[in-house]
Design an enzyme around this catalytic site. Structure first.
Site, PDB file in Angstrom:
ATOM      1  N   CYS A 113       2.066 -59.238 -43.876  1.00 44.23           N
ATOM      2  CA  CYS A 113       2.914 -58.976 -42.706  1.00 44.23           C
ATOM      3  C   CYS A 113       2.123 -58.508 -41.479  1.00 44.23           C
ATOM      4  O   CYS A 113       2.643 -58.546 -40.362  1.00 44.23           O
ATOM      5  CB  CYS A 113       3.980 -57.956 -43.066  1.00 44.23           C
ATOM      6  N   HIS A 254       7.588 -55.377 -36.738  1.00 40.67           N
ATOM      7  CA  HIS A 254       7.699 -56.294 -37.872  1.00 40.67           C
ATOM      8  C   HIS A 254       9.115 -56.190 -38.438  1.00 40.67           C
ATOM      9  O   HIS A 254       9.663 -55.099 -38.571  1.00 40.67           O
ATOM     10  CB  HIS A 254       6.669 -55.915 -38.937  1.00 40.67           C
ATOM     11  N   ASN A 284      12.827 -61.447 -43.541  1.00 41.29           N
ATOM     12  CA  ASN A 284      11.413 -61.098 -43.387  1.00 41.29           C
ATOM     13  C   ASN A 284      10.570 -62.356 -43.636  1.00 41.29           C
ATOM     14  O   ASN A 284      10.497 -62.839 -44.763  1.00 41.29           O
ATOM     15  CB  ASN A 284      11.061 -59.996 -44.392  1.00 41.29           C
TER      16      ASN A 284
END
Ligand code: COA
Length: 329
Positions: A113, A254, A284
């Site tokens: 990520c 994020h 995500n």
């Protein structure tokens, strides 16, 4: 020495959607639970056969089309992904060929990520030294290729997609990318990992039978780290430049979980209307979340030339990052 700035963006998003209602039919869960715990309503998911390089090339091609640059003038391509088309060759090589970037070298970066921020910083270093004039950074994952759709803890979270950013030198007087603060804590590695398929557990019938080729996570441990580390790095980076949350025009975190974003926002004290949140639609997408969120910010008219933009990332590794930039277009 010039600085480095983002001068164009493109996205690669598959049209297909996986809704909470679809997931209710696949695992023991409810849309209500998913929304309350994560803020996610849908995720974009690829059709069978669509790869990371397909979507990455689409994102890169959008930049070429928008800006009119000659693809042979791109010097460097970094693809941040944990879902390369294949273990070998690097997806960056596939993209280079597809978009006709005949003058570019490149490589993949596997830091989950935090991939987009880390890759952007690496590309910026090459631009700042004058070694390169044009670098393409792509953050994109086809998470559906590594998710167990029988594991309700992970399958509700992740989606496919991402985007590309063109990094070029700043003009005189422009700030561009101001600073970064990236950290890893490798002691967290076991809490979010794909145990098999590497040199530790090469793929075998046993690893496949025990589903070790899928993402495994201890959600609670990841959640705890994420809610602490992402805002901590963001605050430290702001303070290093004499800024506080009040000075930030746009905060792009994020998109892991709406509760993780909320915890960061509380700590940073950035007003919610300056925070970009698109997790409800995309879930995500790992290295894809930040370029997708930039695209959302641009489309919503929330990101304008001259804005002070703060980015935060956190994910497997554990890895975390923060970046501060003056938006340049
Ligand atoms: N639907 C319904 N119930 C679920 C569920 C689902 N999809 N997933 C887990 N549960 C259950 C658990 O089994 C548990 O039941 P139990 O109390 O009977 O054991 C209960 O819900 C609570 O589980 P818990 O793990 O405490 O939930 P949570 O509030 O921590 O939320 C996550 C789980 C995964 C959403 C959360 O931990 C999280 O988001 N973690 C971070 C993950 C992440 O962001 N990863 C990527 C990092 S970049």
């Amino acid at each position: 020495m010039p600085g480095a700035k983002i001068t164009a963006m493109g996205v690669g998003v598959p049209p297909g959607l996986l809704t909470n209602q679809d997931l209710e039919k696949m695992v023991d869960t409810s849309s209500e639970w998913i929304v309350e715990r994560t803020g996610i309503l849908t995720r974009h998911i690829v059709e069978k056969g669509v790869t990371t390089s397909d979507l990455a090339s689409e994102a890169a091609q959008q930049i070429i089309d928008k800006t009119g640059i000659d693809p042979t003038t791109i010097d460097l391509i970094i693809v941040a992904t944990i879902t390369p088309d294949m273990m070998l060759p690097a997806t960056a090589c596939l993209v280079q060929d597809r978009i006709g970037a005949k003058g570019a070298w490149g490589f993949d970066m596997s830091i989950a990520c935090s991939g987009f921020l880390y890759a952007t910083q690496v590309a910026a270093q090459f631009v700042k030294t004058g070694a390169h004039k044009r670098a393409l950074v792509i953050g994109l994952d086809v998470m559906s290729s590594i998710i167990d759709y029988e594991d309700r803890q992970t399958c509700i979270i992740f989606g496919d997609g991402g985007g590309a950013a063109l990094i070029e030198p700043t003009e005189e007087g422009e700030e561009g990318i101001i600073d970064f603060l990236h950290e890893v804590d490798g002691s967290g590695g076991e809490f979010l990992c794909i145990p098999a398929g590497g040199s530790k557990h090469p793929t075998s019938k046993e690893t496949l039978d025990s589903k070790m080729h899928f993402v495994h996570q201890d959600g609670k441990v990841v959640f705890k780290f994420a809610t602490r580390k992402m805002p901590e790095l963001c605050v430290r980076l702001l303070e290093r430049h004499g800024y506080s949350g009040d000075d930030v025009d746009v905060f792009i975190p994020h998109q892991a979980n709406l509760r993780i974003i909320s915890a960061a926002v509380d700590r940073l004290k950035v007003p919610m209307d300056k925070v970009i949140v698109n997790i409800a639609e995309y879930g995500n997408t790992t290295a894809g979340t930040l370029p997708l969120a930039i695209d959302t910010a641009l489309n919503q008219g929330k990101l304008k030339k001259g804005d002070l933009v703060l980015f935060g990332s956190v994910g497997a590794g554990f890895s975390a990052g923060a970046m501060l930039m003056r938006w340049a277009y």
